[in-house]
Design an enzyme around this catalytic site. Structure first.
Site, short mmCIF file in Angstrom:
data_model
loop_
_atom_site.label_atom_id
_atom_site.label_comp_id
_atom_site.label_asym_id
_atom_site.label_seq_id
_atom_site.Cartn_x
_atom_site.Cartn_y
_atom_site.Cartn_z
N ASP A 77 -1.51 -0.24 6.71
CA ASP A 77 -1.98 1.00 7.37
C ASP A 77 -3.24 1.23 6.65
O ASP A 77 -3.27 1.97 5.71
CB ASP A 77 -0.75 1.96 7.33
CG ASP A 77 -1.17 3.50 7.83
OD1 ASP A 77 -2.51 3.46 8.38
OD2 ASP A 77 -0.38 4.16 7.61
N HIS A 124 -0.30 9.51 12.39
CA HIS A 124 0.06 8.34 12.13
C HIS A 124 0.80 7.49 13.24
O HIS A 124 1.80 6.67 12.76
CB HIS A 124 1.21 8.64 11.14
CG HIS A 124 0.62 9.17 9.60
ND1 HIS A 124 0.12 8.25 8.91
CD2 HIS A 124 0.72 10.52 9.30
CE1 HIS A 124 -0.30 9.09 7.81
NE2 HIS A 124 -0.01 10.33 8.05
N ASN A 159 -4.24 -11.84 -5.76
CA ASN A 159 -3.02 -11.64 -5.04
C ASN A 159 -2.85 -10.55 -4.39
O ASN A 159 -3.08 -9.32 -5.09
CB ASN A 159 -1.81 -12.03 -5.80
CG ASN A 159 -0.63 -12.27 -5.01
OD1 ASN A 159 -0.40 -11.67 -4.03
ND2 ASN A 159 0.34 -13.20 -5.47
N TYR A 193 3.81 9.58 -3.28
CA TYR A 193 4.06 9.20 -1.89
C TYR A 193 2.68 8.87 -1.16
O TYR A 193 1.89 9.62 -0.96
CB TYR A 193 4.65 10.17 -1.18
CG TYR A 193 5.00 9.89 0.41
CD1 TYR A 193 6.14 8.88 0.56
CD2 TYR A 193 4.41 10.62 1.42
CE1 TYR A 193 6.40 8.51 1.88
CE2 TYR A 193 4.61 10.11 2.70
CZ TYR A 193 5.63 9.14 3.00
OH TYR A 193 5.93 8.66 4.23
N LYS A 244 5.25 5.37 4.35
CA LYS A 244 6.37 4.49 4.01
C LYS A 244 5.83 2.78 4.02
O LYS A 244 4.71 2.68 4.48
CB LYS A 244 7.20 4.68 5.22
CG LYS A 244 8.42 5.78 4.95
CD LYS A 244 9.32 4.98 3.72
CE LYS A 244 10.40 5.98 3.23
NZ LYS A 244 11.07 5.50 1.95
#
Ligand code: F6R
Ligand code: MG
Ligand code: MG
Length: 361
Positions: free
Chosen positions: A11, A18, A104, A227, A230
């Site tokens: 995202d 969102h 990575n 946070y 998600k």
């Protein structure tokens, strides 16, 4: 020929809020990946999105966790972030948690699912992509696909599948993996994976060792320590000829099971299977969505996608998801619509609780 299928997602800016991805971000990714294809760095690619997550689907022969492929994806996300900043899209660059690429892409914010396999005479795969939920959302459908004979007739009927499957389960807190064999250890498996925020299915193998499915398991909050949205996971599942049939792979999604995520990553709600054009979660920033892109792989070329949930047979699941959403929403800020206190730890809730702590005498 051994082919690697890499699905790398992030995202890097929402449009609007969102809810979706601006077409210019997709165009930027397509332009850069077609240059990489011309240079022979990748065999093929497909760019799509679910909700506010940009999805890069790549085929190549470089194997898993290849630095050049991961760097390519990182560069695409960085370039698209520049466009997102120019358009002042919401949360531009949100999932790029590191300042620069280092070896990575795992652990830097984006989600990754990759499989390497010898291409069969015909090789159908399904790529599931979800928004407004976390990787544990795949636990229930993966169990049904690979271990539930009421879902997957092939477990009973097909001699290649009859021995069962091995599940690799990640303990998200220790980073350790356990291998659990079904049907023998089915109850042990359920003991773990019923706790969807703590134990996550990473890989599923056939008993002959052939990879059958792999999921992205990156937990953004554990990487960032706060946070940041998600994780919005992806999942690759191989189908047919000794793997579950396409219809057995899709069947669990006819039941919109409850997953953690939705508004502010803090609410349980049903996972709604939708066609690509309906993957824009707007009601209460949701409910959580899943899309399924089907491909036939031919010499590494991605033949597709077929938009697999664009089927009226999933209308009832969507209807039920709406009914469940309505029911859950009426609970407002009360559990079990809202997730429990331990899971709120990585939201902005602790700041609010901090203010109230002196009120307890
Ligand atoms: C869920 C999600 C959204 C935001 C919400 C508040 O994964 O990303 O539900 O949490 O829209 O966003 P902010 O705090 O950025 O206004
Ligand atoms: Mg977002
Ligand atoms: Mg998202």
């Amino acid at each position: 020929m051994k082919i690697t299928l890499s699905v790398i997602k992030a995202d890097i800016g929402g449009y609007v809020g969102h809810s979706s991805v601006h077409p210019r971000l997709i165009e930027t990714a397509e332009r850069m990946l077609s240059q990489a294809q011309e240079k022979g760095e990748i065999i093929d690619f497909f760019v799509t999105r679910v909700g506010d997550d940009l999805q890069l689907i790549l085929t190549h022969t470089n194997g898993l966790e290849n630095e050049r492929i991961h760097k390519l994806a990182w560069d695409v996300f960085e370039a698209a972030t520049e466009v997102a900043k120019e358009l002042k899209l919401y949360g531009a660059g949100q999932d790029l948690l590191a300042d620069a690429f280092s070896g990575n892409i795992k652990g830097l914010g984006p989600g990754v699912a990759e499989i390497e396999f010898e291409e069969r005479r015909s090789d159908p795969v399904v790529i599931f992509m979800a928004d407004k939920t976390s990787p544990g959302a795949w636990n229930l459908p993966l169990f049904k696909i690979f271990a539930d004979p009421f879902n997957t007739a092939g477990l009973v009927i097909d001699p290649k599948m009859h021995p069962g499957f091995v599940f690799e389960v990640l303990d998200v807190h220790t980073g350790k993996m356990a291998r659990i064999s079904t049907p023998e250890e089915m109850y042990d498996l359920l003991t773990l994976i019923g706790s969807v925020e703590d134990y996550i299915i990473k890989n599923v193998y056939r008993k002959d060792g052939e990879i059958a499915a792999t999921a992205s398991v990156e937990k953004l909050n554990l990487i960032a320590g706060e946070y940041v949205g998600k994780d919005d996971p992806v999942l690759i599942v191989r189908c047919q000829s000794g793997f579950p049939a396409l219809g057995e792979v899709l069947e669990p999604f006819a039941f919109p099971h409850l997953v953690a995520g939705w508004m502010r990553g803090s609410h349980f709600g049903p996972l709604m299977p939708v066609p690509f054009h309906h993957a824009n979660p707007t009601r209460f920033d949701g409910p959580p969505r899943v899309i399924a892109a089907g491909f036939q792989i031919a010499e590494g070329k991605l033949i597709g996608p077929r938009d697999l949930f664009d089927d009226p047979a999933f209308d009832e699941a969507r209807h039920l998801a709406n009914v469940i959403s309505e029911y859950m929403r009426r609970m407002g800020p009360f559990e079990p619509h809202r997730v429990g206190p331990d899971k709120l730890e990585y939201t902005t809730m602790p700041q609010v609780l901090e203010k109230l702590k002196d009120r307890f005498q």
